[in-house]
Each structure stands twice: as C-alpha cells, then as structure tokens.
Design an enzyme around this catalytic site. Structure first.
Site, mmCIF file in Angstrom:
data_model
loop_
_atom_site.group_PDB
_atom_site.id
_atom_site.type_symbol
_atom_site.label_atom_id
_atom_site.label_comp_id
_atom_site.label_asym_id
_atom_site.label_seq_id
_atom_site.Cartn_x
_atom_site.Cartn_y
_atom_site.Cartn_z
ATOM 1 N N GLU A 131 90.463 129.988 110.092
ATOM 2 C CA GLU A 131 89.549 130.743 109.205
ATOM 3 C C GLU A 131 88.165 130.091 109.126
ATOM 4 O O GLU A 131 87.502 130.109 108.088
ATOM 5 C CB GLU A 131 90.173 130.910 107.819
ATOM 6 C CG GLU A 131 91.505 131.654 107.851
ATOM 7 C CD GLU A 131 92.236 131.624 106.521
ATOM 8 O OE1 GLU A 131 91.620 132.030 105.503
ATOM 9 O OE2 GLU A 131 93.410 131.195 106.492
ATOM 10 N N GLU A 162 98.733 135.132 110.489
ATOM 11 C CA GLU A 162 99.075 135.089 109.068
ATOM 12 C C GLU A 162 98.847 136.477 108.513
ATOM 13 O O GLU A 162 97.751 137.033 108.633
ATOM 14 C CB GLU A 162 98.147 134.112 108.337
ATOM 15 C CG GLU A 162 98.848 133.097 107.470
ATOM 16 C CD GLU A 162 97.853 132.221 106.735
ATOM 17 O OE1 GLU A 162 97.278 132.698 105.733
ATOM 18 O OE2 GLU A 162 97.645 131.075 107.170
#
Length: 349
Positions: A177, A281
C-alpha cells in the site's frame, strides 16, 4: 486502508532447480531472480560430502537443491487465501475458515514487522498444513531511504539466509500500500523513487544470498481513494516482481463491483507490465450487500485468467469482515468457494 493485526512474533536478535531445465518446466513463467542467484544454488549442489558437520548428517549427503517456485507463479487453478486471527501461530482461525467456507485455503497471509527474524517455524507450519505462506513485510522501524542506502543490509541478509536455509517457497510483499498515505512508507512520507530503490535493494540482497525461494509481490492499494497518485513511478520493474498484489475491500460505500473496485488499478498496471495479479487483501463489509459482494469477488477473479487468486481478510476488526458475519454471507462464500477453479495442492501444482 485496514489496520493490520500482528501475529505473536520473535523480536530481533538480529527446494527444485535442475542443472538442465526442460522447456516444460518453463510453462509457468520465470521468477525474477538473476542467473547469479540461481548459480548460487547450482554451486551448492556441488558441495563436498561432509561439509555440513551438524549431528546426524550423512557423509555422503548432497546439498538439497533449492525449491523452484516457478510452478507456483501461474498455476492452472487459483489460490484461495486467508489472513486469519492468530494464524499461522495458531491455526484454529484457518481451520474455522476452512470449515465454514467448505474448502481449505492454500495460501495463508500474515504480517511481519521490520526487525522480526524470518519466522521459519510459521512458514513450515503453513506448508505442513498445505498452504503457501504469504508475508506482508512492514518496514515500520526503518525508512525506505535507509533501506535503499544499505543501513539495514545486515538484517536483510540474515533474513534472506534464513529463507534459503528453510528452503520452502514463500510469497513476500514488501511495504504494501505504498501509494496510500497512511503508512510511514506511503506517499506522504516517502517518494516513489525511494520506494523503488528500497524494493530493488532488498530483492538484490536476496539474490546475492541465493534466496530464490521467494515469490515477490508488489502490492498497491486500489487507486480509487487517491486517483492522482500514479502507480508507474512505484514500479520496480519486471525483473523484480512476480505478482502484482492488488489490495481493495468491498466497503459499505464506494466501488461495489469487481470492475469499479479493481478495474482502474488493473488498467493502470497493464500499461506497464503483464505480470499476474493476485487480490492480496480483500473482504466485504457486513450488511445486506455482502453475499452479492462475495459472489462478485469470486466470479470476477474466476473470469480473469491473469488473476491467480485472492486472499480474504477474515477479521472482525474495525468492521466485521469475516465470512461468517451473517448466515447468508457464510452460505454465499461456501457456494462460491466450491468452484473447482479455486484451490489446489501447492505441493503439486
């Protein structure tokens, strides 16, 4: 952005590549490691008998060849992965997920902080269960600048040596991220150039140590929350990445279809690489829409030949992401997971 749980961890103290590779072994693609890294293992196969003086070692034993991860990169079927409470230190959460979902996951993700030693026992435990370990390696305690400059080399080399010594495949996502603004290695506190330099440096040190058992995962968050942050500057290059691990959740508000949730990110990525995707995810927020979200996730993944699987974040954290947040959700997940395209024996892909 999800605040990630940590498994119990040990604090810092600080398997096949044949000599001749047949064409059939190349069908699953190539790993990112250089010839130099592979040569380390070829040399290891020629070590003299008795070089390992550990108790019980056979005088005639040869060095075990390295685990060849290529067959795991683009398997014929898709990964069904999970991140579950306490796993893989305790596998009760994974077992419950498998029971409720109707199928054993073959990939287990967990989170490891920078400074943690390579958790060999957890990787082994995951493999013994029948799953590939997927580690999200989070550099909270070192800046990308310091990592790239070599200040963390001793730690990285120690970690890589442990990966090589265990000789089991493992997926590693470094500084996930990074295009988001919520982590110290994210867009507000580090540059794209610093990220790519750090990613490449870590990979190069693993290569130098001959730790070729790694599937390297580059894991951006879906671009929807920060559309002005372009992904290409964060790309380390095809030589450094095996999977593009897209992270994105079906929330109560925002994009609610596979196309709108993942499409913009995947389109950007396809402008600079053809590396396979994995939904690294994901989960769906509890509510009336959740069964439909689950169906959309599975069907969207099944329809794309360039997506190798998904990892479900099975936690009741900030909101209830678990597959059993409601009976209809659990029923929907079980129905979708029954698709024979999902799940396979990672030891015999």
């Amino acid at each position: 952005m999800i605040s990630h749980p940590r498994t119990a961890r040990v604090l810092r103290p600080t398997r096949m590549l044949a000599a001749v590779m047949l064409a059939s072994t190349l069908l699953a693609g190539c790993t990112t490691f250089s010839g130099k890294g592979r040569d380390e293992y070829n040399r290891a196969q020629g070590e003299q008998p008795g070089a390992d003086s550990s108790a019980g070692a056979s005088a005639s034993a040869k060095a075990e060849p390295p685990y060849d991860v290529r067959s795991l990169l683009q398997p014929a079927k898709k990964y069904l992965g999970v991140a579950a409470d306490g796993a893989p230190t305790k596998m009760t959460g994974v077992a419950d997920f498998a029971k409720r979902g109707g199928k054993k996951p073959n990939l287990v993700e967990f989170y490891s902080a920078w400074g943690d030693q390579y958790e060999s026992q957890l990787v082994q435990k995951t493999w013994d269960y029948g799953a590939l370990a997927f580690i999200a390696w989070e550099p909270f305690d070192a800046s990308l600048k310091d990592i790239a400059s070599g200040k963390e080399d001793d730690y990285i080399r120690t970690y890589a040596k442990s990966v090589k010594s265990l000789n089991l495949p493992v997926a590693i996502s470094f500084a996930h991220e990074m295009n988001g603004f919520w982590y110290p290695w994210g867009s507000k506190k580090a540059t794209a150039a610093q990220f790519t330099a750090a990613f490449k440096h870590v990979h190069d040190l693993f290569d130098d140590e001959g730790a070729t058992q790694v599937i390297w995962v580059w894991s951006p968050n879906v671009v929807n929350p920060m559309p002005k942050v372009k992904l290409k500057p964060y790309w380390p290059g095809d030589d450094y990445v095996d999977w593009v691990g897209v992270i994105g959740y079906y929330a109560a508000t925002g994009p609610s279809t596979y196309k709108t949730l993942y499409g913009p990110t995947m389109s950007q990525v396809r402008s600079f690489t053809k590396k396979p995707f994995i939904i690294a995810e994901t989960a769906a927020q509890a509510g009336e829409r959740k069964p439909a979200d689950i169906a959309d996730l599975f069907q969207g993944t099944a329809e794309r030949s360039d997506v190798v699987g998904l990892v479900w974040f099975n936690f009741d954290k900030e909101t209830d992401w678990r597959i059993n947040s409601g009976p209809l959700s659990e029923q929907a997940f079980k129905k979708q997971a029954a698709d024979p395209n999902f799940g396979f024996d990672v030891t015999k892909p």
